[in-house]
Design a protein around this motif. Structure first.
Motif, PDB file in Angstrom:
ATOM      1  N   UNK A  97       7.594  20.094   8.414  1.00  0.00           N
ATOM      2  CA  UNK A  97       8.034  20.935   7.500  1.00  0.00           C
ATOM      3  C   UNK A  97       8.758  20.275   6.206  1.00  0.00           C
ATOM      4  N   UNK A  98       8.516  18.916   6.154  1.00  0.00           N
ATOM      5  CA  UNK A  98       9.108  18.331   5.248  1.00  0.00           C
ATOM      6  C   UNK A  98      10.745  17.985   5.502  1.00  0.00           C
ATOM      7  N   UNK A  99      10.879  18.203   6.968  1.00  0.00           N
ATOM      8  CA  UNK A  99      12.477  18.097   7.499  1.00  0.00           C
ATOM      9  C   UNK A  99      12.236  17.122   8.784  1.00  0.00           C
ATOM     10  N   UNK A 100      13.401  16.394   8.860  1.00  0.00           N
ATOM     11  CA  UNK A 100      13.454  15.687  10.066  1.00  0.00           C
ATOM     12  C   UNK A 100      13.869  16.689  11.168  1.00  0.00           C
ATOM     13  N   UNK A 101      13.639  16.242  12.174  1.00  0.00           N
ATOM     14  CA  UNK A 101      13.724  16.917  13.688  1.00  0.00           C
ATOM     15  C   UNK A 101      15.434  17.381  13.958  1.00  0.00           C
ATOM     16  N   UNK A 102      15.338  18.401  14.465  1.00  0.00           N
ATOM     17  CA  UNK A 102      16.574  18.960  14.910  1.00  0.00           C
ATOM     18  C   UNK A 102      16.964  18.331  16.180  1.00  0.00           C
ATOM     19  N   UNK A 103      18.149  18.200  16.606  1.00  0.00           N
ATOM     20  CA  UNK A 103      18.805  17.655  17.930  1.00  0.00           C
ATOM     21  C   UNK A 103      18.388  18.478  19.067  1.00  0.00           C
ATOM     22  N   UNK A 104      18.127  17.561  20.115  1.00  0.00           N
ATOM     23  CA  UNK A 104      17.471  17.860  21.582  1.00  0.00           C
ATOM     24  C   UNK A 104      18.684  17.901  22.559  1.00  0.00           C
ATOM     25  N   UNK A 105      18.648  18.753  23.530  1.00  0.00           N
ATOM     26  CA  UNK A 105      19.509  18.710  24.608  1.00  0.00           C
ATOM     27  C   UNK A 105      18.954  19.212  25.999  1.00  0.00           C
ATOM     28  N   UNK A 145       0.754  -1.072   0.131  1.00  0.00           N
ATOM     29  CA  UNK A 145       0.091  -0.126  -0.142  1.00  0.00           C
ATOM     30  C   UNK A 145       0.788   1.313  -0.084  1.00  0.00           C
ATOM     31  N   UNK A 146       0.256   2.347   0.055  1.00  0.00           N
ATOM     32  CA  UNK A 146       0.797   3.760   0.114  1.00  0.00           C
ATOM     33  C   UNK A 146       1.636   3.769   1.355  1.00  0.00           C
ATOM     34  N   UNK A 147       2.674   4.217   1.434  1.00  0.00           N
ATOM     35  CA  UNK A 147       3.559   4.370   2.818  1.00  0.00           C
ATOM     36  C   UNK A 147       2.840   5.418   3.526  1.00  0.00           C
ATOM     37  N   UNK A 148       2.527   5.025   4.813  1.00  0.00           N
ATOM     38  CA  UNK A 148       2.281   5.969   5.917  1.00  0.00           C
ATOM     39  C   UNK A 148       2.995   7.303   6.114  1.00  0.00           C
ATOM     40  N   UNK A 149       2.549   8.280   5.892  1.00  0.00           N
ATOM     41  CA  UNK A 149       3.291   9.494   6.127  1.00  0.00           C
ATOM     42  C   UNK A 149       2.698  10.363   7.132  1.00  0.00           C
ATOM     43  N   UNK A 150       2.987  11.535   7.483  1.00  0.00           N
ATOM     44  CA  UNK A 150       2.534  12.716   8.397  1.00  0.00           C
ATOM     45  C   UNK A 150       1.367  13.057   7.745  1.00  0.00           C
ATOM     46  N   UNK A 151       1.329  13.383   6.415  1.00  0.00           N
ATOM     47  CA  UNK A 151       0.358  13.834   5.541  1.00  0.00           C
ATOM     48  C   UNK A 151      -0.864  13.108   5.503  1.00  0.00           C
ATOM     49  N   UNK A 152      -0.717  11.704   5.523  1.00  0.00           N
ATOM     50  CA  UNK A 152      -1.713  10.792   5.567  1.00  0.00           C
ATOM     51  C   UNK A 152      -2.263  10.810   7.065  1.00  0.00           C
ATOM     52  N   UNK A 190      -2.321  13.198   9.305  1.00  0.00           N
ATOM     53  CA  UNK A 190      -3.178  14.414   9.655  1.00  0.00           C
ATOM     54  C   UNK A 190      -4.611  14.125   8.824  1.00  0.00           C
ATOM     55  N   UNK A 191      -4.718  13.386   7.727  1.00  0.00           N
ATOM     56  CA  UNK A 191      -5.783  13.449   6.994  1.00  0.00           C
ATOM     57  C   UNK A 191      -6.806  12.221   8.009  1.00  0.00           C
ATOM     58  N   UNK A 192      -6.111  11.578   8.403  1.00  0.00           N
ATOM     59  CA  UNK A 192      -6.906  10.469   9.242  1.00  0.00           C
ATOM     60  C   UNK A 192      -7.506  11.072  10.507  1.00  0.00           C
ATOM     61  N   UNK A 193      -6.566  12.101  10.992  1.00  0.00           N
ATOM     62  CA  UNK A 193      -6.851  12.581  12.405  1.00  0.00           C
ATOM     63  C   UNK A 193      -8.121  13.450  12.218  1.00  0.00           C
ATOM     64  N   UNK A 194      -8.358  13.910  10.805  1.00  0.00           N
ATOM     65  CA  UNK A 194      -9.504  14.769  10.551  1.00  0.00           C
ATOM     66  C   UNK A 194     -10.830  14.087  10.045  1.00  0.00           C
ATOM     67  N   UNK A 195     -10.633  12.694  10.166  1.00  0.00           N
ATOM     68  CA  UNK A 195     -11.778  11.682   9.783  1.00  0.00           C
ATOM     69  C   UNK A 195     -12.407  11.287  11.008  1.00  0.00           C
ATOM     70  N   UNK A 196     -13.671  11.357  11.030  1.00  0.00           N
ATOM     71  CA  UNK A 196     -14.372  11.060  12.341  1.00  0.00           C
ATOM     72  C   UNK A 196     -14.343   9.578  12.612  1.00  0.00           C
ATOM     73  N   UNK A 197     -14.465   8.518  11.422  1.00  0.00           N
ATOM     74  CA  UNK A 197     -14.472   7.306  11.606  1.00  0.00           C
ATOM     75  C   UNK A 197     -13.380   6.774  10.637  1.00  0.00           C
ATOM     76  N   UNK A 240      -1.835   5.149  16.886  1.00  0.00           N
ATOM     77  CA  UNK A 240      -1.035   6.008  17.965  1.00  0.00           C
ATOM     78  C   UNK A 240      -0.512   7.319  17.130  1.00  0.00           C
ATOM     79  N   UNK A 241      -0.140   7.193  15.909  1.00  0.00           N
ATOM     80  CA  UNK A 241       0.235   8.489  15.183  1.00  0.00           C
ATOM     81  C   UNK A 241      -0.963   9.501  15.093  1.00  0.00           C
ATOM     82  N   UNK A 242      -2.038   8.780  14.782  1.00  0.00           N
ATOM     83  CA  UNK A 242      -3.260   9.650  14.576  1.00  0.00           C
ATOM     84  C   UNK A 242      -3.907  10.268  15.815  1.00  0.00           C
ATOM     85  N   UNK A 243      -3.959   9.380  16.941  1.00  0.00           N
ATOM     86  CA  UNK A 243      -4.464   9.700  18.121  1.00  0.00           C
ATOM     87  C   UNK A 243      -3.837  10.934  18.762  1.00  0.00           C
TER      88      UNK A 243
END
Length: 249
Positions: free
Chosen positions: A164-172, A82-89, A91-98, A141-144
């Motif tokens: 933003x289409x980028x990987x996250x910056x480092x944290x300290x 199937x289509x690879x799950x990404x953050x855009x999908x 977000x789409x599912x998070x806006x879908x009631x069911x 989990x990603x949607x909730x």
């Protein structure tokens, strides 16, 4: 397997508070024989078993409703093709009631039920699991976590990887200077101790870009193309401003 990890931490608290709901459906409940069979041998031969279309049809119809019914929502089959799950999908599912998720087993499911129910196939990546349940757990989990009221700090989501289409910056965090197991002192980058918010923001963006370019060229290419187009548009706007005719005296 459900709710499993979804019953813990932020997702679990949100589930307990009714922010979202989960219904687990046992497909064997819709079997038609005394053995509660849900699969059979594949036509054309080959190894493994295939989940039956009649059983799955009954399960999907009872759970999600008939095809085309109002409020049916999205129906997804977790599948490596199937289509690879990404953050855009996500977000789409998070806006879908069911959302109804079909978790396959064995060699997969009969293609006819996918066609009949218009199931969208979604994959976690280029690897194979024993069944769709672990993939469903990850997707849910990603949607909730994007649902209102689940995460305490809503700003966090905007700075995470892929937003933003980028990987996250480092944290300290503390201590500012830490000595590792080999006796090497490792200090937090000075800019993060400066208190200068604009410099911190610029450093984080630069680090996110550096990491993305090095590790994920597939993400970097469209990001860089969009950035160049945006800069070109801004420069064009500046040239137009400079070329304005002077006001008549």
């Amino acid at each position: 397997m459900f709710p499993g990890p979804l019953g813990q931490s932020l997702a679990g608290k949100a589930l307990e508070n009714g922010v979202w709901a989960l219904e687990s459906v046992d497909i064997r409940s819709f079997a038609r024989d005394k053995h509660r069979s849900v699969d059979d041998t594949p036509f054309g031969g080959g190894a493994g078993m295939v989940m039956r279309p009649d059983v799955l049809d009954a399960a999907l119809t009872a759970t999600a409703g008939p095809v085309g019914a109002p409020g049916r929502g999205k129906a997804i089959y977790l599948s490596p093709r199937g289509r690879v799950l990404d953050q855009a999908l996500v977000k789409e599912l998070a806006a879908t009631p069911v959302v109804t998720l079909l978790c396959g087993r064995y060699e997969g499911v009969d293609e006819r039920v996918l066609d009949a129910h218009g199931l969208e196939e979604v994959s976690l990546g280029d690897f194979v699991l024993s069944g769709g349940e672990p993939a469903a757990l990850c997707l849910i989990d990603a949607v909730v976590r994007l649902l209102p009221g689940v995460m305490g700090n809503t700003e966090t989501a905007g700075e995470e990887s892929f937003e933003r289409g980028l990987l996250e910056y480092p944290h300290y965090t503390r201590p500012a200077v830490w000595t590792d197991g080999q006796g090497v002192e490792r200090a937090v980058p000075e800019v993060l101790l400066s208190g200068h918010h604009e410099k911190v923001r610029a450093w984080r963006l630069a680090e996110a870009e550096r990491i993305t370019e090095a590790r994920r060229p597939d993400l970097w290419s469209p990001y860089e193309a969009e950035r160049r187009a945006r800069n070109a548009e801004m420069n064009k706007g500046r040239r137009q401003v400079r070329r304005r005719d002077p006001k008549p005296e």
